[in-house]
Design a protein around this motif. Sequence first.
Motif, PDB file in Angstrom:
ATOM      1  N   HIS A 182      -5.827  17.519 -18.022  1.00 17.43           N
ATOM      2  CA  HIS A 182      -4.546  17.413 -18.720  1.00 17.43           C
ATOM      3  C   HIS A 182      -3.690  16.268 -18.196  1.00 17.43           C
ATOM      4  CE1 HIS A 182      -5.017  22.065 -19.180  1.00 17.43           C
ATOM      5  NE2 HIS A 182      -5.910  21.390 -19.876  1.00 17.43           N
ATOM      6  N   ASP A 183      -4.150  15.580 -17.157  1.00 12.11           N
ATOM      7  CA  ASP A 183      -3.360  14.548 -16.481  1.00 12.11           C
ATOM      8  C   ASP A 183      -3.038  13.388 -17.414  1.00 12.11           C
ATOM      9  OD1 ASP A 183      -2.162  12.980 -14.465  1.00 12.11           O
ATOM     10  OD2 ASP A 183      -3.597  13.714 -12.982  1.00 12.11           O
ATOM     11  N   GLN A 184      -1.749  12.998 -17.432  1.00 10.68           N
ATOM     12  CA  GLN A 184      -1.308  11.893 -18.274  1.00 10.68           C
ATOM     13  C   GLN A 184      -0.899  10.660 -17.462  1.00 10.68           C
ATOM     14  OE1 GLN A 184      -1.286  11.898 -21.789  1.00 10.68           O
ATOM     15  NE2 GLN A 184      -2.562  13.687 -21.373  1.00 10.68           N
ATOM     16  N   ILE A 185      -1.241  10.636 -16.194  1.00 11.96           N
ATOM     17  CA  ILE A 185      -0.907   9.477 -15.376  1.00 11.96           C
ATOM     18  C   ILE A 185      -1.659   8.254 -15.895  1.00 11.96           C
ATOM     19  CG2 ILE A 185      -2.745   9.870 -13.675  1.00 11.96           C
ATOM     20  CD1 ILE A 185      -0.748   9.070 -11.489  1.00 11.96           C
ATOM     21  N   ASN A 186      -0.990   7.088 -15.875  1.00 13.40           N
ATOM     22  CA  ASN A 186      -1.673   5.891 -16.369  1.00 13.40           C
ATOM     23  C   ASN A 186      -2.653   5.375 -15.322  1.00 13.40           C
ATOM     24  OD1 ASN A 186      -0.486   3.539 -14.777  1.00 13.40           O
ATOM     25  ND2 ASN A 186       1.393   4.429 -15.583  1.00 13.40           N
ATOM     26  N   VAL A 187      -3.572   4.533 -15.743  1.00 15.58           N
ATOM     27  CA  VAL A 187      -4.687   4.136 -14.889  1.00 15.58           C
ATOM     28  C   VAL A 187      -4.228   3.409 -13.636  1.00 15.58           C
ATOM     29  CG1 VAL A 187      -5.068   1.990 -16.172  1.00 15.58           C
ATOM     30  CG2 VAL A 187      -6.952   3.010 -14.856  1.00 15.58           C
ATOM     31  N   PHE A 188      -3.177   2.582 -13.749  1.00 19.74           N
ATOM     32  CA  PHE A 188      -2.708   1.829 -12.587  1.00 19.74           C
ATOM     33  C   PHE A 188      -2.033   2.757 -11.578  1.00 19.74           C
ATOM     34  CE2 PHE A 188      -2.577  -1.039 -16.274  1.00 19.74           C
ATOM     35  CZ  PHE A 188      -3.516  -1.963 -15.859  1.00 19.74           C
ATOM     36  N   ALA A 189      -1.209   3.678 -12.085  1.00 25.22           N
ATOM     37  CA  ALA A 189      -0.558   4.633 -11.195  1.00 25.22           C
ATOM     38  C   ALA A 189      -1.584   5.572 -10.564  1.00 25.22           C
ATOM     39  CB  ALA A 189       0.492   5.425 -11.964  1.00 25.22           C
ATOM     40  N   ARG A 190      -2.631   5.916 -11.300  1.00 19.70           N
ATOM     41  CA  ARG A 190      -3.665   6.791 -10.747  1.00 19.70           C
ATOM     42  C   ARG A 190      -4.375   6.116  -9.570  1.00 19.70           C
ATOM     43  NH1 ARG A 190      -6.432  11.279 -12.025  1.00 19.70           N
ATOM     44  NH2 ARG A 190      -8.542  11.468 -11.228  1.00 19.70           N
ATOM     45  N   ARG A 191      -4.662   4.843  -9.720  1.00 20.94           N
ATOM     46  CA  ARG A 191      -5.302   4.124  -8.596  1.00 20.94           C
ATOM     47  C   ARG A 191      -4.411   4.163  -7.362  1.00 20.94           C
ATOM     48  NH1 ARG A 191      -6.987  -1.143 -12.177  1.00 20.94           N
ATOM     49  NH2 ARG A 191      -8.789  -0.210 -13.268  1.00 20.94           N
ATOM     50  N   SER A 192      -3.096   3.930  -7.561  1.00 18.39           N
ATOM     51  CA  SER A 192      -2.149   3.994  -6.445  1.00 18.39           C
ATOM     52  C   SER A 192      -2.124   5.383  -5.839  1.00 18.39           C
ATOM     53  CB  SER A 192      -0.752   3.597  -6.921  1.00 18.39           C
ATOM     54  OG  SER A 192       0.224   3.909  -5.954  1.00 18.39           O
ATOM     55  N   SER A 193      -2.110   6.409  -6.705  1.00 16.85           N
ATOM     56  CA  SER A 193      -2.046   7.789  -6.230  1.00 16.85           C
ATOM     57  C   SER A 193      -3.277   8.145  -5.407  1.00 16.85           C
ATOM     58  CB  SER A 193      -1.899   8.725  -7.436  1.00 16.85           C
ATOM     59  OG  SER A 193      -1.761  10.059  -7.034  1.00 16.85           O
ATOM     60  N   ILE A 194      -4.455   7.770  -5.881  1.00 21.57           N
ATOM     61  CA  ILE A 194      -5.691   8.063  -5.146  1.00 21.57           C
ATOM     62  C   ILE A 194      -5.708   7.327  -3.811  1.00 21.57           C
ATOM     63  CG2 ILE A 194      -8.194   7.730  -5.163  1.00 21.57           C
ATOM     64  CD1 ILE A 194      -8.072   8.205  -8.214  1.00 21.57           C
ATOM     65  N   ARG A 195      -5.280   6.084  -3.833  1.00 21.01           N
ATOM     66  CA  ARG A 195      -5.270   5.302  -2.595  1.00 21.01           C
ATOM     67  C   ARG A 195      -4.310   5.910  -1.575  1.00 21.01           C
ATOM     68  NH1 ARG A 195      -2.522  -0.518  -1.686  1.00 21.01           N
ATOM     69  NH2 ARG A 195      -3.457  -1.055   0.312  1.00 21.01           N
ATOM     70  N   ARG A 196      -3.129   6.317  -2.027  1.00 26.13           N
ATOM     71  CA  ARG A 196      -2.166   6.921  -1.109  1.00 26.13           C
ATOM     72  C   ARG A 196      -2.678   8.255  -0.574  1.00 26.13           C
ATOM     73  NH1 ARG A 196       2.046   8.364  -3.872  1.00 26.13           N
ATOM     74  NH2 ARG A 196       1.493   7.487  -5.905  1.00 26.13           N
ATOM     75  N   LEU A 197      -3.310   9.047  -1.423  1.00 27.40           N
ATOM     76  CA  LEU A 197      -3.837  10.332  -0.973  1.00 27.40           C
ATOM     77  C   LEU A 197      -4.940  10.135   0.065  1.00 27.40           C
ATOM     78  CD1 LEU A 197      -3.817  13.416  -1.270  1.00 27.40           C
ATOM     79  CD2 LEU A 197      -5.547  13.153  -3.075  1.00 27.40           C
ATOM     80  N   ASP A 198      -5.869   9.236  -0.198  1.00 25.77           N
ATOM     81  CA  ASP A 198      -6.946   8.981   0.750  1.00 25.77           C
ATOM     82  C   ASP A 198      -6.395   8.480   2.087  1.00 25.77           C
ATOM     83  OD1 ASP A 198      -8.777   9.737  -1.151  1.00 25.77           O
ATOM     84  OD2 ASP A 198      -9.375   7.694  -1.690  1.00 25.77           O
ATOM     85  N   THR A 199      -5.416   7.574   2.017  1.00 30.34           N
ATOM     86  CA  THR A 199      -4.816   7.041   3.251  1.00 30.34           C
ATOM     87  C   THR A 199      -4.089   8.139   4.011  1.00 30.34           C
ATOM     88  OG1 THR A 199      -4.547   4.872   2.212  1.00 30.34           O
ATOM     89  CG2 THR A 199      -3.243   5.319   4.190  1.00 30.34           C
TER      90      THR A 199
END
Length: 348
Positions: A261-278
């Motif tokens: 159901h996630d509506q996050i855009n692709v660029f914000a999703r990349r940032s979100s994944i990177r921040r979570l992993d870090t």
Amino acid sequence: MDVLPLPFVRAVGDPYELGLRHGSERAAALRAFYDDSLCRLNKVLARPVTPAGLAPRIEAYRRAIEAAVPDLATEIGGLAAGAGLTEAQACLLQIRREIMGYRTVPTMGDCTTYARTGEGPPVVAQTVDLNGDLDDQITVLETSRTGTSRRSLLLSFGGLLGYLGLNSSGLAVGLNLVLAGTWRPGVPPYLAVRHVLDHADTVEDALALLRRLPLASSRCFTLCDTRRAVWAEYDGDGWRVAGGEQTAHTNHFLHPDLAPHDQINVFARRSSIRRLDTCRSRLAALPATAGPEDHFALLASPPLCVADNGDIRRERTVAAAVLLPQQGELHLRPGDPSRSATHVFRLC
């Protein structure tokens, strides 16, 4: 280090008196914020809005808040009276993020939050990433309501009755923006945080309260008491919860039931994944005995700390907070946490 002014309001009494004290002490600042392009909405929205045009939506939210959390509706009335605003204007301060929505203001980044229990002292820590240059709207609130011994210590922005915080029962609450569903008149998640801190002693209590609220918009809440830490995702229709002794969350759904159901855009999703992993990597290296300044060191460096690029429409880190629920302490760095000094607030 930047030493930024940081207003602090201590309010004691019934709900109306709490709002009246908050509004009175922040009256000039709140009126100035309201008059600044309508709470700066018209600096971030693609299409301008007007008080008259927003009036039906504000009234719909006001009615929903009054029905679900009447004490907070009364407190908004006190805030209005103290600040010299109308109740509609004070309500707009509470629902400003819902008015922005997520389809008209594409989100490029947002908060990083984690919680820990176990061997060391329980902690919730997070960056606060917002658009609108809201670091000048930070206020710390300490509230003590008549009729209960429970007290709350909260971070607020521009008249909000709550944003994140802890209470004297040893419960702390943080939150993240996640995007899904249809946002509609209901209880804004920031007010939900305040409601939980006013009434809950444990993570279990908090989850039960949240599930009963008609929330206006999707969010993820991080809840931590002396025994347990969880994140609770809400997509507009249902809840999913996970946790244990350590959790971390950014701005995409983690539960497999809600991820579609996630509506996050692709660029914000990349940032979100990177921040979570870090965040997970740095947290794994942080000893259980880590203190607030160790947590700030984790939060205050990229990519968790998002720098200002001069665009008021873009989210950036406007504060970082470390909550110690067992000690009743809120440690706060206003503005860019890599440049600002730590302020410490304790429930007295």
